[in-house]
Scaffold this motif. Structure first.
Motif, PDB file in Angstrom:
ATOM      1  N   MET A 163       0.850  -1.188   0.000  1.00 30.75           N
ATOM      2  CA  MET A 163       0.000   0.000   0.000  1.00 30.75           C
ATOM      3  C   MET A 163       0.888   1.242   0.000  1.00 30.75           C
ATOM      4  N   SER A 164       0.782   2.060  -1.048  1.00 24.90           N
ATOM      5  CA  SER A 164       1.646   3.226  -1.198  1.00 24.90           C
ATOM      6  C   SER A 164       1.274   4.319  -0.203  1.00 24.90           C
ATOM      7  N   LYS A 165       2.309   4.972   0.339  1.00 30.65           N
ATOM      8  CA  LYS A 165       2.107   6.134   1.189  1.00 30.65           C
ATOM      9  C   LYS A 165       2.407   7.364   0.331  1.00 30.65           C
ATOM     10  N   VAL A 166       1.418   8.243   0.219  1.00 26.15           N
ATOM     11  CA  VAL A 166       1.511   9.353  -0.731  1.00 26.15           C
ATOM     12  C   VAL A 166       1.356  10.686  -0.001  1.00 26.15           C
ATOM     13  N   LEU A 167       2.185  11.661  -0.395  1.00 30.18           N
ATOM     14  CA  LEU A 167       2.081  13.023   0.117  1.00 30.18           C
ATOM     15  C   LEU A 167       1.647  13.943  -1.015  1.00 30.18           C
ATOM     16  N   VAL A 168       0.577  14.702  -0.782  1.00 34.55           N
ATOM     17  CA  VAL A 168       0.103  15.693  -1.744  1.00 34.55           C
ATOM     18  C   VAL A 168       0.304  17.068  -1.126  1.00 34.55           C
ATOM     19  N   THR A 169       1.175  17.871  -1.698  1.00 36.74           N
ATOM     20  CA  THR A 169       1.393  19.229  -1.191  1.00 36.74           C
ATOM     21  C   THR A 169       0.511  20.205  -1.979  1.00 36.74           C
ATOM     22  N   GLY A 170       0.092  21.275  -1.306  1.00 37.52           N
ATOM     23  CA  GLY A 170      -0.826  22.206  -1.964  1.00 37.52           C
ATOM     24  C   GLY A 170      -2.147  21.535  -2.270  1.00 37.52           C
ATOM     25  N   ALA A 171      -2.645  20.767  -1.312  1.00 34.91           N
ATOM     26  CA  ALA A 171      -3.752  19.845  -1.569  1.00 34.91           C
ATOM     27  C   ALA A 171      -5.139  20.436  -1.408  1.00 34.91           C
ATOM     28  N   SER A 172      -5.247  21.693  -1.004  1.00 32.15           N
ATOM     29  CA  SER A 172      -6.571  22.245  -0.699  1.00 32.15           C
ATOM     30  C   SER A 172      -7.316  22.777  -1.924  1.00 32.15           C
ATOM     31  N   GLY A 173      -6.676  22.802  -3.085  1.00 30.58           N
ATOM     32  CA  GLY A 173      -7.325  23.288  -4.298  1.00 30.58           C
ATOM     33  C   GLY A 173      -8.069  22.190  -5.040  1.00 30.58           C
ATOM     34  N   GLN A 174      -8.529  22.534  -6.258  1.00 28.73           N
ATOM     35  CA  GLN A 174      -9.316  21.572  -7.027  1.00 28.73           C
ATOM     36  C   GLN A 174      -8.508  20.326  -7.387  1.00 28.73           C
ATOM     37  N   ASP A 175      -7.252  20.477  -7.760  1.00 30.43           N
ATOM     38  CA  ASP A 175      -6.453  19.315  -8.130  1.00 30.43           C
ATOM     39  C   ASP A 175      -6.266  18.384  -6.940  1.00 30.43           C
ATOM     40  N   GLY A 176      -6.038  18.970  -5.773  1.00 31.31           N
ATOM     41  CA  GLY A 176      -5.899  18.158  -4.570  1.00 31.31           C
ATOM     42  C   GLY A 176      -7.159  17.374  -4.272  1.00 31.31           C
ATOM     43  N   TYR A 177      -8.313  18.022  -4.455  1.00 31.19           N
ATOM     44  CA  TYR A 177      -9.599  17.359  -4.204  1.00 31.19           C
ATOM     45  C   TYR A 177      -9.743  16.104  -5.070  1.00 31.19           C
ATOM     46  N   TYR A 178      -9.521  16.262  -6.373  1.00 28.54           N
ATOM     47  CA  TYR A 178      -9.693  15.113  -7.278  1.00 28.54           C
ATOM     48  C   TYR A 178      -8.575  14.085  -7.118  1.00 28.54           C
ATOM     49  N   LEU A 179      -7.363  14.551  -6.871  1.00 33.07           N
ATOM     50  CA  LEU A 179      -6.241  13.620  -6.727  1.00 33.07           C
ATOM     51  C   LEU A 179      -6.383  12.778  -5.470  1.00 33.07           C
ATOM     52  N   ILE A 180      -6.749  13.406  -4.356  1.00 32.01           N
ATOM     53  CA  ILE A 180      -6.914  12.644  -3.112  1.00 32.01           C
ATOM     54  C   ILE A 180      -8.009  11.597  -3.271  1.00 32.01           C
ATOM     55  N   ASN A 181      -9.103  11.962  -3.903  1.00 34.78           N
ATOM     56  CA  ASN A 181     -10.175  10.982  -4.137  1.00 34.78           C
ATOM     57  C   ASN A 181      -9.670   9.805  -4.956  1.00 34.78           C
ATOM     58  N   LEU A 182      -8.890  10.109  -6.000  1.00 32.36           N
ATOM     59  CA  LEU A 182      -8.353   9.042  -6.855  1.00 32.36           C
ATOM     60  C   LEU A 182      -7.394   8.146  -6.073  1.00 32.36           C
ATOM     61  N   LEU A 183      -6.501   8.748  -5.320  1.00 34.21           N
ATOM     62  CA  LEU A 183      -5.527   7.972  -4.558  1.00 34.21           C
ATOM     63  C   LEU A 183      -6.201   7.081  -3.522  1.00 34.21           C
ATOM     64  N   ARG A 184      -7.219   7.607  -2.856  1.00 33.56           N
ATOM     65  CA  ARG A 184      -7.945   6.822  -1.871  1.00 33.56           C
ATOM     66  C   ARG A 184      -8.675   5.643  -2.539  1.00 33.56           C
ATOM     67  N   GLN A 185      -9.251   5.890  -3.705  1.00 33.36           N
ATOM     68  CA  GLN A 185      -9.923   4.817  -4.440  1.00 33.36           C
ATOM     69  C   GLN A 185      -8.943   3.707  -4.809  1.00 33.36           C
ATOM     70  N   GLN A 186      -7.691   4.077  -5.014  1.00 34.23           N
ATOM     71  CA  GLN A 186      -6.676   3.105  -5.406  1.00 34.23           C
ATOM     72  C   GLN A 186      -5.943   2.507  -4.203  1.00 34.23           C
ATOM     73  N   GLY A 187      -6.459   2.791  -3.005  1.00 30.60           N
ATOM     74  CA  GLY A 187      -5.946   2.140  -1.804  1.00 30.60           C
ATOM     75  C   GLY A 187      -4.711   2.762  -1.192  1.00 30.60           C
ATOM     76  N   CYS A 188      -4.382   3.982  -1.574  1.00 30.37           N
ATOM     77  CA  CYS A 188      -3.195   4.632  -1.038  1.00 30.37           C
ATOM     78  C   CYS A 188      -3.464   5.233   0.352  1.00 30.37           C
ATOM     79  N   VAL A 189      -2.426   5.300   1.157  1.00 28.17           N
ATOM     80  CA  VAL A 189      -2.465   6.054   2.410  1.00 28.17           C
ATOM     81  C   VAL A 189      -2.043   7.474   2.059  1.00 28.17           C
ATOM     82  N   VAL A 190      -2.938   8.431   2.270  1.00 27.62           N
ATOM     83  CA  VAL A 190      -2.713   9.785   1.766  1.00 27.62           C
ATOM     84  C   VAL A 190      -2.447  10.765   2.902  1.00 27.62           C
ATOM     85  N   HIS A 191      -1.365  11.513   2.755  1.00 30.50           N
ATOM     86  CA  HIS A 191      -1.067  12.659   3.605  1.00 30.50           C
ATOM     87  C   HIS A 191      -1.179  13.905   2.730  1.00 30.50           C
TER      88      HIS A 191
END
Length: 332
Positions: A1-29
């Motif tokens: 299970m990948s551990k992923v860090l998204v910086t600058g995550a509060s914008g639109q790209d962060g919203y969609y990227l975090i959803n995608l990463l979570r759907q793919q089973g990643c642990v998201v920071h």
């Protein structure tokens, strides 16, 4: 299970990227400079609040998370905004990506980095379309800083063999865009008109209501952009990071539309003529602006088999519908 860090995550790209990463089973920071809205904490990510331009904070963040992947979306996000904060723009848009590369060397050289680059690095490109080899001639502090980041990431890749990649993102929009962006401003005005409003509580960058006496003020309507959907573009980011070889890719649709086209599409959706609700304000004309962008996406299509799923008409439609629902909710 990948551990992923998204910086600058509060914008639109962060919203969609975090959803995608979570759907793919990643642990998201996820990192943001300010406290995020409480609803964002329900996405399953662990949030870290701090300034990425603060080297001590960034060092501590990467050292504690030890991510397998980093998606650096942190940026002063608008070219026009960068003129009012050129030093901050350089610190965040240019030097934070370099700091991340240094910290990967220090803590986790096997981590993979995606750096969000921008079509603004091209400036007014003379080519009909822009690809990974197009001459770069940025025209704003934003574009100059993004070009530095784009080049320095490539330099670290070549010098140290890091798996660090860039995606040259063309304009990408969504219902999550702030109203400070012209695309959302148009969608909002069309939605307001459809609900019978003649004046709106939300204001534009001049402090004028976005809709006043049934009219919205815009700048140059002839500017053409390659508009895509942010939800499609984060899928491209993920493919870039997952590919065995790090590289740079243009991310766009390969089609361009003018601001006038955006107005026409948005107001047509609500049964209105855009000409009845849009005025041109010379004060909103930008002295320095990239007037034309159109992505040549041959590389990402052939290497990663990526292509956008949402076309221009569907993009504008989803934005107008979302704004209609928001405004209607505020009226009830």
């Amino acid at each position: 299970m990948s551990k992923v860090l998204v910086t600058g995550a509060s914008g639109q790209d962060g919203y969609y990227l975090i959803n995608l990463l979570r759907q793919q089973g990643c642990v998201v920071h996820a990192q943001s400079r300010r406290q995020t809205h409480p609803s964002l904490h329900r996405d399953g990510a662990s949030w870290h609040v701090g300034d990425p331009a603060d080297r001590d904070f960034l060092d501590s963040l990467i050292a504690s998370v030890m991510p397998d992947e980093i998606y650096n979306l942190a940026a002063v996000s608008r070219p026009i905004q960068s003129w009012g904060a050129p030093r901050e723009t350089a610190d965040v848009n240019a030097f934070v990506p370099q700091d991340i590369c240094e910290l990967l060397l220090k803590y986790k050289p096997d981590s993979r980095l995606f750096q969000a680059s921008s079509s603004e690095i091209f400036g007014d490109a003379v080519d009909h379309t822009q690809n990974e080899q197009t001459l770069c001639a940025p025209k704003s502090p934003y574009g100059v800083a993004k070009l530095y980041a784009h080049r320095i990431v490539g330099a670290y890749r070549a010098q140290y063999g890091l798996h660090v990649s860039t995606g040259i993102l063309f304009n990408h929009e969504s219902p999550k865009r702030p109203l400070s962006f012209v695309s959302q401003k148009i969608a909002y005005a069309a939605a307001a008109v459809s609900l019978g409003l003649n004046e709106t509580p939300e204001v534009d960058e001049t402090g004028r209501p976005i809709l006043l006496d049934g009219k919205m003020a815009l700048g140059d309507l002839s500017v053409r952009r390659d508009f895509g959907f942010a939800g499609d573009y984060v899928e491209a980011m993920r493919l870039i990071v997952q590919h065995p070889t790090a590289d740079d890719y243009v991310i766009g649709t390969g089609r361009d539309h003018s601001i006038e086209d955006f107005c026409h599409q948005a107001f047509s959706l609500v049964g209105q003529r855009w000409e009845d609700h849009v005025i041109v304000d010379p004060g909103l004309m930008r002295k320095v602006d990239s007037r034309y962008t159109r992505a040549d996406t041959a590389k990402i299509r052939s290497v990663l088999n990526w292509q956008p799923n949402v076309d221009f008409q569907a993009l504008v439609s989803m934005m107008v519908k979302a704004q209609t629902a928001i405004i209607r909710g505020s009226m009830s």
